[in-house]
Design a protein around this motif. Structure first.
Motif, PDB file in Angstrom:
ATOM      1  N   LEU A  14       7.589   4.609   8.292  1.00 54.69           N
ATOM      2  CA  LEU A  14       7.187   3.557   7.359  1.00 54.69           C
ATOM      3  C   LEU A  14       5.929   3.941   6.594  1.00 54.69           C
ATOM      4  N   ALA A  15       5.002   4.620   7.260  1.00 56.84           N
ATOM      5  CA  ALA A  15       3.787   5.067   6.573  1.00 56.84           C
ATOM      6  C   ALA A  15       4.119   6.086   5.496  1.00 56.84           C
ATOM      7  N   GLY A  16       5.056   7.002   5.798  1.00 63.60           N
ATOM      8  CA  GLY A  16       5.476   7.958   4.788  1.00 63.60           C
ATOM      9  C   GLY A  16       6.133   7.283   3.600  1.00 63.60           C
ATOM     10  N   GLY A  17       6.963   6.279   3.862  1.00 60.41           N
ATOM     11  CA  GLY A  17       7.590   5.537   2.779  1.00 60.41           C
ATOM     12  C   GLY A  17       6.587   4.764   1.946  1.00 60.41           C
ATOM     13  N   ALA A  18       5.589   4.201   2.594  1.00 63.77           N
ATOM     14  CA  ALA A  18       4.575   3.417   1.877  1.00 63.77           C
ATOM     15  C   ALA A  18       3.750   4.304   0.947  1.00 63.77           C
ATOM     16  N   LEU A  19       3.371   5.500   1.418  1.00 68.03           N
ATOM     17  CA  LEU A  19       2.594   6.400   0.555  1.00 68.03           C
ATOM     18  C   LEU A  19       3.449   6.916  -0.605  1.00 68.03           C
ATOM     19  N   LEU A  35      14.439   9.400  -0.117  1.00 67.29           N
ATOM     20  CA  LEU A  35      15.207   9.129   1.093  1.00 67.29           C
ATOM     21  C   LEU A  35      15.002  10.272   2.078  1.00 67.29           C
ATOM     22  N   GLY A  36      15.246   9.980   3.363  1.00 71.86           N
ATOM     23  CA  GLY A  36      15.138  11.016   4.380  1.00 71.86           C
ATOM     24  C   GLY A  36      14.251  10.613   5.543  1.00 71.86           C
ATOM     25  N   ALA A  37      14.473  11.276   6.673  1.00 66.90           N
ATOM     26  CA  ALA A  37      13.698  11.016   7.888  1.00 66.90           C
ATOM     27  C   ALA A  37      12.435  11.850   7.962  1.00 66.90           C
ATOM     28  N   SER A  38      12.077  12.520   6.865  1.00 69.97           N
ATOM     29  CA  SER A  38      10.972  13.480   6.906  1.00 69.97           C
ATOM     30  C   SER A  38       9.640  12.838   7.277  1.00 69.97           C
ATOM     31  N   GLY A  39       9.391  11.618   6.824  1.00 67.42           N
ATOM     32  CA  GLY A  39       8.131  10.960   7.181  1.00 67.42           C
ATOM     33  C   GLY A  39       8.000  10.793   8.685  1.00 67.42           C
ATOM     34  N   ALA A  40       9.080  10.331   9.313  1.00 66.45           N
ATOM     35  CA  ALA A  40       9.070  10.171  10.768  1.00 66.45           C
ATOM     36  C   ALA A  40       8.966  11.524  11.466  1.00 66.45           C
ATOM     37  N   ILE A  41       9.665  12.540  10.947  1.00 63.72           N
ATOM     38  CA  ILE A  41       9.633  13.871  11.553  1.00 63.72           C
ATOM     39  C   ILE A  41       8.225  14.456  11.489  1.00 63.72           C
ATOM     40  N   PHE A  42       7.567  14.321  10.352  1.00 64.18           N
ATOM     41  CA  PHE A  42       6.198  14.826  10.246  1.00 64.18           C
ATOM     42  C   PHE A  42       5.251  14.035  11.143  1.00 64.18           C
ATOM     43  N   GLY A  43       5.557  12.755  11.372  1.00 62.77           N
ATOM     44  CA  GLY A  43       4.777  12.001  12.340  1.00 62.77           C
ATOM     45  C   GLY A  43       4.903  12.580  13.736  1.00 62.77           C
ATOM     46  N   LEU A  44       6.109  13.028  14.089  1.00 62.64           N
ATOM     47  CA  LEU A  44       6.309  13.677  15.384  1.00 62.64           C
ATOM     48  C   LEU A  44       5.544  14.998  15.455  1.00 62.64           C
ATOM     49  N   TRP A  81       6.538  14.924  -1.221  1.00 62.05           N
ATOM     50  CA  TRP A  81       5.414  15.362  -0.386  1.00 62.05           C
ATOM     51  C   TRP A  81       4.626  14.173   0.150  1.00 62.05           C
ATOM     52  N   GLN A  82       4.678  13.065  -0.567  1.00 61.69           N
ATOM     53  CA  GLN A  82       3.932  11.886  -0.117  1.00 61.69           C
ATOM     54  C   GLN A  82       4.434  11.396   1.239  1.00 61.69           C
ATOM     55  N   ALA A  83       5.751  11.438   1.444  1.00 62.65           N
ATOM     56  CA  ALA A  83       6.317  11.006   2.720  1.00 62.65           C
ATOM     57  C   ALA A  83       5.881  11.929   3.845  1.00 62.65           C
ATOM     58  N   HIS A  84       5.827  13.227   3.573  1.00 60.99           N
ATOM     59  CA  HIS A  84       5.421  14.188   4.586  1.00 60.99           C
ATOM     60  C   HIS A  84       3.956  13.985   4.977  1.00 60.99           C
TER      61      HIS A  84
END
Length: 295
Positions: A180-185, A197-206, A243-246
């Protein structure tokens, strides 16, 4: 005491029932079987073995009493230690299959979009018109086979160890808060007619949380740091990548990871869940700011 005397003493002690050959002078206070230091779980009186703690045998003890905990203080996952990771991968794969079968009619209704209509988008305005669910649903959509393959491989590699280390509830919170933070940025900084779209924000959080965890456990951080650097280079050199999501997911993962593994024992829950709430509050603020700009 010399080495021979020490070996003689060890051989005279009963062996741990879980580790034959390891001598010990400690017994479980419930079943009275000998247990070595690796098996001892501190109890209100003496020590107990893992089986008695899990079963809750004995009078006046609940099955969860003195239950073994993860490094973050969460309960050790029962059954498959990678259950949630497999479920998340399954949801992503199922959503991608629907994308392939239904096409844009499905994808266009759920990916992240700003405030202005896009050609072929049927005039739907997206997050700026109150469709906040797109911040969540966009985390489970992907733009092609390479996109989903890379994200799911990363999720499998990072998710299992983090799920085991944090416990399921904390791991799930980390995943969704980072996404959600990646999507917000992305919503704040990307062009308002640029879908994401994509799970990249969550993946970079991991990735961020894994780095924090490995530093906390004093493990060799070079593998995860090297992989993270490669991913960041790809993020800023390849076109078409949000890149913002990452960056948003990575920052959230580091903050939540610090809260999870460095929380003081006496205020563990407050620090851990407080870090999640803080990141979510910042994410909401970013969405509100951007929405005010677009409407």
């Amino acid at each position: 005491m010399n080495q021979d005397q020490d070996e003689a003493r060890q051989s005279s002690l009963p062996s741990c029932y879980r580790h034959p050959g390891v001598g010990t002078g400690i017994s479980c206070t419930r079943c009275e079987r000998p247990i070595c230091p690796s098996c001892m779980i501190s109890a209100s009186v003496g020590f107990q073995c893992p089986e008695c703690v899990r079963s809750g045998s004995g009078t006046g003890h609940a099955p969860t009493a003195n239950r073994p905990r993860t490094v973050a203080g969460g309960a050790l996952p029962a059954g498959d230690p990678q259950l949630l990771t497999k479920i998340l991968i399954g949801i992503n794969l199922a959503a991608f299959l629907v994308q392939e079968v239904v096409g844009f009619r499905f994808t266009g209704a759920f990916y992240l979009l700003g405030g202005w209509p896009v050609q072929g988008f049927d005039g739907v305005q997206g997050v700026a018109e109150g469709q906040w669910y797109r911040l969540l649903t966009s985390m489970f959509l992907h733009g092609g086979y390479a996109h989903i393959a890379f994200n799911m491989l990363s999720l499998w590699w990072l998710g299992g160890p983090l799920e085991a280390a944090l416990g399921r509830a904390r791991y799930l919170a980390l995943y969704f808060v980072s996404g959600l933070a990646g999507g917000a940025l992305t919503y704040l900084l990307a062009a308002p007619n640029e879908p994401s779209l994509g799970a990249s924000g969550a993946i970079f959080g991991l990735f961020g949380a894994m780095a924090v965890l490995m530093r906390r456990m004093k493990y060799d951080m070079r593998p995860v740091i090297g992989l993270l650097v490669v991913n960041l280079i790809i993020t800023f050199t390849w076109s078409g990548i949000a890149w913002q999501a990452h960056v948003g997911g990575l920052a959230a993962g580091v903050l939540v990871g610090v809260g999870m593994v460095h929380a003081p024992a006496q205020r563990r829950a407050l620090a851990q869940w407080g870090s999640c709430v803080l990141v979510l509050a910042v994410s909401v603020a970013l969405v509100l700011i951007r929405t005010a700009q677009l409407t």
